[in-house]
Write an enzyme that holds these catalytic residues in place. Structure first.
Site, short mmCIF file in Angstrom:
data_model
loop_
_atom_site.label_atom_id
_atom_site.label_comp_id
_atom_site.label_asym_id
_atom_site.label_seq_id
_atom_site.Cartn_x
_atom_site.Cartn_y
_atom_site.Cartn_z
N TYR A 1 44.42 6.49 -71.31
CA TYR A 1 44.26 6.27 -69.85
C TYR A 1 44.81 4.34 -69.29
O TYR A 1 44.92 3.48 -70.53
CB TYR A 1 42.62 5.38 -69.37
CG TYR A 1 42.56 4.94 -68.55
CD1 TYR A 1 41.49 3.54 -68.47
CD2 TYR A 1 42.84 5.47 -66.85
CE1 TYR A 1 41.35 3.03 -67.84
CE2 TYR A 1 42.02 4.44 -65.97
CZ TYR A 1 41.05 4.15 -65.94
OH TYR A 1 40.84 2.97 -65.01
N ILE B 1 32.72 8.53 -71.58
CA ILE B 1 32.38 8.73 -69.93
C ILE B 1 32.89 10.28 -69.39
O ILE B 1 32.07 10.20 -68.38
CB ILE B 1 33.42 7.62 -69.15
CG1 ILE B 1 34.80 8.18 -68.84
CG2 ILE B 1 32.69 5.97 -69.88
CD1 ILE B 1 35.60 7.12 -68.10
#
Lengths: 444, 443
Positions: free
Chosen positions: A143, A230
């Site tokens: 990310y 997440i």
């Protein structure tokens, strides 16, 4: 006369010139709208979950009075700024995290530390586990936000653990060792490994065997493991996800003090605006320290109270988790099939809000420049904002992350058509060029 | 490696020593664990006073929160809840929003704070960053204005939280600039000059002055002349000035509150070195909602703080809930007026109550606390004597107060005692508790 402004105000270290952000800009300047701007840029670079919005809407509307007014608990709520967090909310969150994992792991609310979003949780853990100049090992591709969140203010480095398509981008022991050696060369102390599981941007879960290997590695090297989970509620088939929490529990919590999990409601519940993140740590010292340091990014008490009732409502959570999974799975299927029709392959994925798309066959040259060139075309001409693998530090060129859950099905269809047309056009152009070359050969 | 005996939950194997935490985490843990704040808070939460159910419990007089007018806020929410609900359009609530706060909230806050400060200043929403409470605002400005190892000057006594907010993660050193009772705890520019020069000699870079106005823990207001001199000083040294004005709106006396922004603006100073902090925790007694504000006129600071906002951004439903309330002019006027009256009354009752024991409060005109001189109750005129007295107050009188040494006060015997978390009826109870010590002292 120039005053000192913190170096970050003027430095480019945060990488905000990268394509990841440039694509956003293109979208913001010309956003797609089915009626008002049908030829605008479709945002496929935002990993947001909008597919189960209606379920949330239904719940929030039903419970409005209680939920927003804080009910009869206004005074308590208004004054509540205890960094230990609202007990009811943490209990509900811990239970929700267990539910997502199909009950295969149990979470103790006393090990939870609340933060204003997972971004704050990742940064906070980095402050606690590493000193300036130390580093964390992170598998690539990762990310792009980690470059900011883990490094900016903490002054900790990231050393990539290189992964490639030869084994579906899985982490190998060799890659771990290589990254560790790289850190040693740079004289940077390795404080831990940070994983995202399910992976962003790959859109798949980390297999159990690999997780066990990584746990083994961090134990031998006496470092920490941060598992950013997440997307754990966004796994399409409920039993395919193995959380590090399950492995820890199965092993009787052996060596668990080095393991920390990050969670958030932004992805699974589609509530990024609520700013709810959490650190779950098996290390009591980390829990205590993180709790105190969380004072800089506490979650609004009003929001905690609101969500305490929502997450305790088993009827709601069970329906939500199940329905959300199914819808994401269908959406995923749609985009994979749609891209297949355009002769584009994706990495086989089973989770998340995006696919990892392979455009290697379409690159004019298999270089970073080649990747950026085709990316620019896709953003500016095809008008799709997707994220190039280079912005995720992917060591293999030609891969792109494409989000599919932040739009309606119709918009996805438009996007897929555009891709199909683009590939078609490219194919025809190539054929024409080849024909001309051939003609030139015969008649030139 | 920290002792793993603390608060252990679950089974932990000792077969391998676990990876250590960072040294910054370790030093933060140690400093926090030893503070009186920590000890006092624990005693309060274990045995909290309640007039009806636990009349012998520990009375919390350590938290500077004004609960005197909370009923007005609750009433407003109750009456206006339909409007404050996001007109049932939930889609406004859930997605990502501007990371540094909704424009509507900034606008509403600007209007509300303008009222609080009697229109003496006008905040510009484009120069505001919303933070998760003032705690976060202070830390963020530390990151923006200084590098780790740099220093800021802070007049002491100062708010105990500054030590955490500046040092823990931003790594900024605090150089206290002592103010003394002989000067009525007023800041002197010559002390600032001295502290600045000493730091420079030591090779420490001073980047800014941080101060609170209205002052915490003293409760006094900085007058216009001193503000002007401060601005002269920071201009000359080419450093920044951060004015923590979270207690704006807590003035209950006749002195006028003047914001640094007002002086900088009207007297033509370079505003790019001035940064102001506000928040709703004090003025509206909503610390749980986490709304703080950085107001800066410096585009680089604004841009950097905005980038950092991802680490402290505020819940959107909470923001939306507050917009209509803060925009309601009638509510704001009524609230400010009633609050001021109630505050003044509590202040006077408290001061009067303490006077009967010969305990003097420093005359203040703002804040939710009294700065109290209890040196005549100390056994020795030293920090040790002060802490012994604090301990007696906590364990014999069972009231939790803040000793001046926690606030880096150089004169022993001063205590900050808050009076806004109790009601008028509790005041005689507090005084009776204090008598336990004054009576003993006489013996």
């Amino acid at each position: 006369m120039k005053m000192l402004i913190h170096r970050l105000a003027t430095s480019k270290a945060h990488g905000e010139d990268s394509p990841y952000f440039a694509g956003w800009k293109a979208y913001e300047e010309n956003p797609y709208h089915p009626l008002n701007n049908p030829s605008g840029v479709i945002q496929m670079g935002l990993a947001e979950n909008q597919v189960s919005f209606d379920l949330l809407e239904e719940y929030l509307e039903k419970e409005q009075e209680q939920v927003f007014k804080c009910g009869s608990n206004f005074r308590e709520t208004a004054l509540f700024q205890d960094y230990h967090g609202l007990k009811d909310f943490k209990k509900a969150l811990a239970s929700f995290m267990g539910e997502i994992r199909g009950g295969r792991a149990k979470f103790d609310e006393n090990r939870l530390v609340l933060t204003a979003g997972a971004t704050a949780a990742n940064e906070l853990l980095t402050f606690i586990l590493a000193d300036p100049g130390d580093c964390l090992l992170v598998p690539t591709p990762y990310y792009p936000g980690f470059d900011r969140d883990l490094r900016w203010r903490t002054r900790v480095n990231i050393i990539p653990i290189h992964c490639d398509s030869s084994n579906d981008f899985q982490v190998t022991r060799k890659a771990l060792e290589d990254a560790y050696k790289e850190a040693e060369k740079k004289r940077s102390k390795v404080k831990g490994v940070l994983l995202t599981n399910p992976s962003n941007p790959l859109g798949k879960v980390i297999p159990r065997k690999i997780l066990e290997d990584i746990l083994d590695f961090v134990t031998k090297k006496n470092m920490h493991l941060i598992s950013d989970e997440i997307y754990s509620g966004s796994v399409f088939a409920p039993n395919e996800f193995v959380s590090v929490a399950e492995i820890i529990e199965e092993n009787g919590y052996k060596n668990s003090e080095r393991v920390h999990i990050v969670y958030s409601l932004s992805k699974d519940l589609g509530l990024p605006g609520f700013r709810v993140g959490a650190i779950y740590s098996y290390n009591p010292n980390v829990v205590i320290t993180a709790t105190r340091m969380s004072s800089f990014s506490l979650v609004s008490s009003q929001t905690q109270r609101m969500l305490a009732s929502m997450l305790s409502n088993k009827e709601f959570t069970e329906k939500y988790i199940r329905t959300n999974r199914e819808r994401l799975r269908k959406r995923h299927e749609k985009i994979v099939e749609g891209l297949k029709e355009a002769e584009i392959e994706c990495l086989e994925g089973n989770a998340g809000l995006f696919v990892w798309m392979n455009l290697r066959p379409l690159l004019e040259e298999r270089t970073r420049e080649g990747e950026l060139k085709i990316w620019e075309t896709i953003v500016n001409e095809v008008k799709l904002n997707i994220s190039p693998g280079s912005s995720c530090h992917c060591s293999e060129v030609g891969w792109f992350r494409v989000c599919f859950a932040n739009m309606s099905e119709k918009t996805l269809e438009v996007a897929l058509k555009r891709m199909k047309d683009f590939v078609e056009k490219k194919k025809n152009k190539k054929q024409q060029q080849q024909q001309q070359q051939l003609l030139g050969y015969y008649f030139g | 490696m920290l002792k793993s005996s603390i608060a252990g939950t679950g089974v932990m194997s000792r077969s391998f020593s676990p990876a250590a935490v960072s040294s910054r985490a370790t030093s933060m843990y140690r400093s926090e664990h030893e503070s009186t704040n920590h000890v006092g808070q624990s005693k309060c939460s274990d045995d909290p006073y309640d007039r009806a159910t636990n009349p012998n419990g520990v009375i919390q007089l350590e938290i500077a929160e004004n609960r005197l007018a909370m009923d007005l806020v609750k009433e407003w929410i109750s009456d206006n809840v339909k409007a404050s609900l996001i007109d049932s359009d939930i889609s406004h609530l859930v997605p990502y929003h501007p990371i540094d706060g909704l424009l509507e909230l900034k606008t509403a806050l600007a209007a509300f704070m303008g009222q609080v400060m009697l229109e003496s200043i006008s905040l510009d929403p484009s120069q505001m960053i919303i933070t998760a409470g003032a705690t976060s605002a202070i830390e963020t400005l530390s990151f923006c204005l200084a590098d780790p190892g740099d220093a800021v000057l802070i007049p002491s006594p100062y708010y105990t939280g500054y030590d955490r907010n500046l040092k823990w993660r931003a790594g900024v050193e605090i150089i206290p600039v002592p103010c003394r009772s002989i000067d009525n705890f007023r800041l002197s520019i010559s002390s600032l000059e001295l502290a600045y020069n000493q730091a420079m000699k030591r090779g420490v870079k001073v980047r800014a002055i941080f101060l609170s106005n209205p002052s915490n823990p003293i409760g006094n207001l900085i007058d216009r002349v001193t503000l002007h001199e401060l601005l002269d000083f920071v201009t000359e040294k080419n450093i920044h000035l951060v004015s923590d004005e979270v207690f704006a709106g807590s003035n209950h006396g006749t002195d006028e509150f003047v914001s640094i922004a007002d002086v900088a603006h009207t007297e033509g100073f370079d505003k790019t070195r001035v940064h102001v902090i506000y928040g709703l925790s004090k003025v509206l007694a909503l610390p749980g909602f986490r709304i703080g504000v950085i107001c800066s006129f410096n585009e680089y600071v604004l841009a950097t703080a905005k980038k950092y906002a991802r680490f402290f951004s505020v819940s959107v439903p909470t923001q939306r809930l507050l917009v209509p309330m803060l925009s309601d002019v009638n509510f704001a006027l009524k609230y400010i007026e009633i609050k001021k009256k109630r505050l003044r009354r509590m202040y006077e009752l408290f001061v009067e109550g303490l006077e009967q024991f010969g305990i003097n409060c420093f005359p203040s005109s703002a804040g939710y606390y009294c700065w109290v001189n209890m040196s005549n109750l100390m056994r020795s005129n030293s920090e040790k004597g002060e802490l012994e007295l604090w301990d007696k107050l906590l364990n014999i009188s069972k009231i939790n107060v803040t000793p001046g040494s926690e606030c880096r006060c150089v004169e022993p015997g001063w205590f900050r005692i808050c009076f806004t978390t109790i009601t008028e009826d509790d005041i005689p109870v507090v005084m009776k508790r204090i008598k336990r010590i004054t009576a003993n002292n006489k013996d």
